[in-house]
Design an enzyme around this catalytic site. Structure first.
Site, PDB file in Angstrom:
ATOM      1  N   LEU A  12      46.548  70.308  15.626  1.00 34.77           N
ATOM      2  CA  LEU A  12      46.631  69.798  16.993  1.00 34.77           C
ATOM      3  C   LEU A  12      47.173  68.370  17.006  1.00 34.77           C
ATOM      4  O   LEU A  12      48.004  68.022  17.850  1.00 34.77           O
ATOM      5  CB  LEU A  12      45.243  69.847  17.663  1.00 34.77           C
ATOM      6  CG  LEU A  12      45.187  69.228  19.057  1.00 34.77           C
ATOM      7  CD1 LEU A  12      46.131  69.941  20.037  1.00 34.77           C
ATOM      8  CD2 LEU A  12      43.755  69.235  19.599  1.00 34.77           C
ATOM      9  N   THR A  60      36.758  70.684  10.255  1.00 31.51           N
ATOM     10  CA  THR A  60      36.841  71.943  10.996  1.00 31.51           C
ATOM     11  C   THR A  60      36.543  73.173  10.126  1.00 31.51           C
ATOM     12  O   THR A  60      36.674  74.303  10.606  1.00 31.51           O
ATOM     13  CB  THR A  60      38.248  72.102  11.616  1.00 31.51           C
ATOM     14  OG1 THR A  60      39.222  72.040  10.562  1.00 31.51           O
ATOM     15  CG2 THR A  60      38.535  71.014  12.634  1.00 31.51           C
ATOM     16  N   THR A  99      34.696  72.102  21.030  1.00 33.70           N
ATOM     17  CA  THR A  99      34.863  73.499  20.617  1.00 33.70           C
ATOM     18  C   THR A  99      34.012  74.492  21.411  1.00 33.70           C
ATOM     19  O   THR A  99      32.922  74.137  21.903  1.00 33.70           O
ATOM     20  CB  THR A  99      34.494  73.616  19.118  1.00 33.70           C
ATOM     21  OG1 THR A  99      34.448  74.990  18.744  1.00 33.70           O
ATOM     22  CG2 THR A  99      33.139  73.008  18.807  1.00 33.70           C
ATOM     23  N   ASP A 100      34.489  75.726  21.466  1.00 33.77           N
ATOM     24  CA  ASP A 100      33.725  76.853  22.019  1.00 33.77           C
ATOM     25  C   ASP A 100      32.449  77.113  21.216  1.00 33.77           C
ATOM     26  O   ASP A 100      31.520  77.745  21.706  1.00 33.77           O
ATOM     27  CB  ASP A 100      34.610  78.109  22.033  1.00 33.77           C
ATOM     28  CG  ASP A 100      35.274  78.401  20.691  1.00 33.77           C
ATOM     29  OD1 ASP A 100      35.496  77.453  19.911  1.00 33.77           O
ATOM     30  OD2 ASP A 100      35.576  79.580  20.414  1.00 33.77           O
ATOM     31  N   TYR A 123      28.558  73.437  12.279  1.00 38.43           N
ATOM     32  CA  TYR A 123      29.789  72.898  12.876  1.00 38.43           C
ATOM     33  C   TYR A 123      29.604  72.689  14.381  1.00 38.43           C
ATOM     34  O   TYR A 123      29.896  71.614  14.917  1.00 38.43           O
ATOM     35  CB  TYR A 123      30.946  73.860  12.596  1.00 38.43           C
ATOM     36  CG  TYR A 123      32.220  73.542  13.352  1.00 38.43           C
ATOM     37  CD1 TYR A 123      32.998  72.440  13.017  1.00 38.43           C
ATOM     38  CD2 TYR A 123      32.640  74.353  14.414  1.00 38.43           C
ATOM     39  CE1 TYR A 123      34.176  72.155  13.724  1.00 38.43           C
ATOM     40  CE2 TYR A 123      33.804  74.072  15.114  1.00 38.43           C
ATOM     41  CZ  TYR A 123      34.561  72.969  14.766  1.00 38.43           C
ATOM     42  OH  TYR A 123      35.707  72.688  15.472  1.00 38.43           O
ATOM     43  N   LYS A 127      29.588  69.097  16.398  1.00 31.79           N
ATOM     44  CA  LYS A 127      30.569  68.783  17.448  1.00 31.79           C
ATOM     45  C   LYS A 127      29.848  68.454  18.759  1.00 31.79           C
ATOM     46  O   LYS A 127      30.261  67.548  19.493  1.00 31.79           O
ATOM     47  CB  LYS A 127      31.532  69.953  17.653  1.00 31.79           C
ATOM     48  CG  LYS A 127      32.493  70.215  16.496  1.00 31.79           C
ATOM     49  CD  LYS A 127      33.540  69.129  16.318  1.00 31.79           C
ATOM     50  CE  LYS A 127      34.537  69.094  17.461  1.00 31.79           C
ATOM     51  NZ  LYS A 127      35.625  68.106  17.199  1.00 31.79           N
ATOM     52  N   TRP A 145      39.897  78.865  19.272  1.00 33.84           N
ATOM     53  CA  TRP A 145      40.829  79.699  18.494  1.00 33.84           C
ATOM     54  C   TRP A 145      42.225  79.069  18.449  1.00 33.84           C
ATOM     55  O   TRP A 145      43.218  79.685  18.864  1.00 33.84           O
ATOM     56  CB  TRP A 145      40.922  81.089  19.116  1.00 33.84           C
ATOM     57  CG  TRP A 145      39.667  81.910  19.091  1.00 33.84           C
ATOM     58  CD1 TRP A 145      38.376  81.475  19.002  1.00 33.84           C
ATOM     59  CD2 TRP A 145      39.589  83.349  19.188  1.00 33.84           C
ATOM     60  NE1 TRP A 145      37.508  82.538  19.039  1.00 33.84           N
ATOM     61  CE2 TRP A 145      38.215  83.697  19.159  1.00 33.84           C
ATOM     62  CE3 TRP A 145      40.523  84.368  19.319  1.00 33.84           C
ATOM     63  CZ2 TRP A 145      37.780  85.020  19.231  1.00 33.84           C
ATOM     64  CZ3 TRP A 145      40.083  85.688  19.400  1.00 33.84           C
ATOM     65  CH2 TRP A 145      38.727  85.997  19.347  1.00 33.84           C
TER      66      TRP A 145
HETATM   67  N1  LIG Z   1      41.043  75.075  14.992  1.00 32.61           N
HETATM   68  C1  LIG Z   1      40.330  75.622  15.964  1.00 32.61           C
HETATM   69  O1  LIG Z   1      40.288  76.843  16.128  1.00 32.61           O
HETATM   70  C2  LIG Z   1      39.559  74.735  16.921  1.00 32.61           C
HETATM   71  C3  LIG Z   1      38.799  75.343  17.931  1.00 32.61           C
HETATM   72  C4  LIG Z   1      38.099  74.537  18.808  1.00 32.61           C
HETATM   73  C5  LIG Z   1      38.143  73.176  18.698  1.00 32.61           C
HETATM   74  N2  LIG Z   1      38.858  72.605  17.686  1.00 32.61           N
HETATM   75  C6  LIG Z   1      38.876  71.147  17.590  1.00 32.61           C
HETATM   76  O2  LIG Z   1      40.208  70.716  17.758  1.00 32.61           O
HETATM   77  C7  LIG Z   1      40.428  69.515  17.023  1.00 32.61           C
HETATM   78  C8  LIG Z   1      41.669  69.661  16.178  1.00 32.61           C
HETATM   79  O3  LIG Z   1      41.465  70.711  15.243  1.00 32.61           O
HETATM   80  P1  LIG Z   1      42.637  71.337  14.393  1.00 32.61           P
HETATM   81  O4  LIG Z   1      42.676  72.774  14.665  1.00 32.61           O
HETATM   82  O5  LIG Z   1      43.874  70.521  14.552  1.00 32.61           O
HETATM   83  O6  LIG Z   1      42.018  71.159  12.939  1.00 32.61           O
HETATM   84  P2  LIG Z   1      42.664  70.519  11.633  1.00 32.61           P
HETATM   85  O7  LIG Z   1      44.046  71.023  11.446  1.00 32.61           O
HETATM   86  O8  LIG Z   1      41.642  70.736  10.569  1.00 32.61           O
HETATM   87  O9  LIG Z   1      42.755  68.971  11.997  1.00 32.61           O
HETATM   88  C9  LIG Z   1      41.689  68.076  11.866  1.00 32.61           C
HETATM   89  C10 LIG Z   1      42.211  66.841  11.218  1.00 32.61           C
HETATM   90  O10 LIG Z   1      41.128  65.909  11.070  1.00 32.61           O
HETATM   91  C11 LIG Z   1      41.281  65.314   9.782  1.00 32.61           C
HETATM   92  N3  LIG Z   1      40.022  64.764   9.287  1.00 32.61           N
HETATM   93  C12 LIG Z   1      39.016  65.405   8.630  1.00 32.61           C
HETATM   94  N4  LIG Z   1      38.064  64.527   8.300  1.00 32.61           N
HETATM   95  C13 LIG Z   1      38.478  63.308   8.736  1.00 32.61           C
HETATM   96  C14 LIG Z   1      37.943  62.011   8.671  1.00 32.61           C
HETATM   97  N5  LIG Z   1      36.770  61.774   8.071  1.00 32.61           N
HETATM   98  N6  LIG Z   1      38.622  61.001   9.230  1.00 32.61           N
HETATM   99  C15 LIG Z   1      39.837  61.221   9.820  1.00 32.61           C
HETATM  100  N7  LIG Z   1      40.408  62.425   9.892  1.00 32.61           N
HETATM  101  C16 LIG Z   1      39.725  63.460   9.363  1.00 32.61           C
HETATM  102  C17 LIG Z   1      41.797  66.402   8.884  1.00 32.61           C
HETATM  103  O11 LIG Z   1      42.406  65.833   7.754  1.00 32.61           O
HETATM  104  P3  LIG Z   1      42.278  66.573   6.316  1.00 32.61           P
HETATM  105  O12 LIG Z   1      42.888  67.909   6.501  1.00 32.61           O
HETATM  106  O13 LIG Z   1      43.018  65.650   5.413  1.00 32.61           O
HETATM  107  O14 LIG Z   1      40.808  66.633   6.008  1.00 32.61           O
HETATM  108  C18 LIG Z   1      42.792  67.095   9.805  1.00 32.61           C
HETATM  109  O15 LIG Z   1      44.074  66.519   9.715  1.00 32.61           O
HETATM  110  C19 LIG Z   1      39.136  69.273  16.232  1.00 32.61           C
HETATM  111  O16 LIG Z   1      38.372  68.313  16.902  1.00 32.61           O
HETATM  112  C20 LIG Z   1      38.436  70.615  16.247  1.00 32.61           C
HETATM  113  O17 LIG Z   1      37.035  70.466  16.171  1.00 32.61           O
HETATM  114  C21 LIG Z   1      39.594  73.357  16.802  1.00 32.61           C
END
Ligand SMILES: NC(=O)c1ccc[n+]([C@@H]2O[C@H](COP(=O)([O-])OP(=O)(O)OC[C@H]3O[C@@H](n4cnc5c(N)ncnc54)[C@H](OP(=O)(O)O)[C@@H]3O)[C@@H](O)[C@H]2O)c1
Length: 281
Positions: A12, A60, A99-100, A123, A127, A145
């Protein structure tokens, strides 16, 4: 507007940096801005002095969180405290992505923003704890998702598995709204630029089970969808450590009732993504 994005290297985060093109965007990825490091966060935010901070950084890995709650809370809850504290010092509005999984999934209907959360996993709890670190003036976006061109996600996994196996199995008793990172980033941009406040559910439309979604992915890729067979979560072998909400369909009620056009049905961005992955896998 000057906007700082945390988690800017994530699926994202990378779309967010692009969505704010034309504005002054400062991209803070994990290496340059570890949100668990209070001093580093304070320094980065006060140096940049943004008008808004979109806080997308999170741990995540849902199943891994179950085995290491301290790390989950350190990143997702305490990290959010650091971001909120730093933003407060420079008068920046925070937009937090949640998140959901804050819901247990027992409600038969879609969840609205005013439903009480009750997370079943570490998780989800971490959150929700992050949500509670925000000031009332913040924007809180809950999504579900998430898929996109960057990083790992279910669309890529489904296509990879389809290349390796004749028959695929996916659970048919977990339902949600697949959401595409570029569409989500566009809506977040709008909420931030309009300086909205409060809690918004933001997803693509179209509720499906993972089984139905996997079929839709194969169909979009021109493959035979009947190769996907349904199974029950209880029959997953091995079972996954973190419980998933059986119903995590988010009604985008705050947008809908406020007269804001919702994101399109997921089939539209899915088609776009599948075509793009074909061009450059
Ligand atoms: N993916 C889903 O299905 C989903 C669903 C609902 C909500 N969300 C929310 O949407 C947001 C974006 O998620 P995403 O899907 O883009 O996940 P993602 O690809 O895992 O992105 C999260 C990012 O946060 C970084 N991160 C982890 N620990 C950190 C720290 N201590 N300090 C700074 N950065 C850190 C990760 O870096 P590294 O990879 O280097 O650790 C990664 O680049 C999150 O808040 C997640 O909770 C995601």
């Amino acid at each position: 507007m000057r906007v700082l994005v945390t988690g800017a290297g994530g699926q994202l985060g990378r779309e967010l940096v692009q969505a704010f093109d034309g504005h002054e965007v400062v991209a803070l990825d994990h290496a340059r801005g570890d949100v668990t490091d209070r001093d580093a966060v304070l320094q980065a935010v006060t140096t940049v002095a943004p008008e808004a901070v979109v806080h997308a950084a999170a741990w995540t890995a849902v199943d891994a969180c179950e085995g290491d709650p301290d790390r989950a809370y350190r990143v997702n809850a305490l990290g959010t405290r650091h971001v909120a504290d730093a933003a407060r010092r420079v008068g920046a509005q925070v937009c937090f992505v949640s998140t959901d999984y804050v819901f247990d999934g027992s409600k038969p209907e879609p969840y609205v923003e005013w439903d009480p959360p009750n997370p079943a996993s570490v998780y989800g709890r971490s959150k929700l704890a992050g949500e509670r670190e925000l000031d009332p003036g913040a924007i809180l976006v809950r999504t579900s998702w998430v898929c996109g061109r960057h990083g790992h996600n279910m669309v890529k996994t489904i296509l990879r598995l389809a290349g390796e196996h004749d028959e695929l199995t996916f659970v048919d008793d977990q339902r949600g709204h697949p959401t595409f990172a570029d569409d989500l980033a566009t809506m977040i941009r709008r909420l931030v630029l309009e300086r909205r406040r409060g809690l918004y559910h933001v997803t693509n439309q179209g509720a499906v089970s993972w089984f139905e979604f996997a079929r839709a992915v194969l169909d979009a890729a021109g493959l035979e969808p009947n190769r996907v067979k349904p199974i029950a979560t209880a029959d997953l072998d091995p079972p996954r450590p973190a419980p998933r909400p059986p119903n995590s369909v988010l009604d985008n009620a705050a947008l809908r009732l406020g007269g804001v056009a919702l994101l399109p049905h997921f089939s539209e961005p899915l088609g776009r993504l599948v075509a793009e992955l074909r061009r450059s896998p």
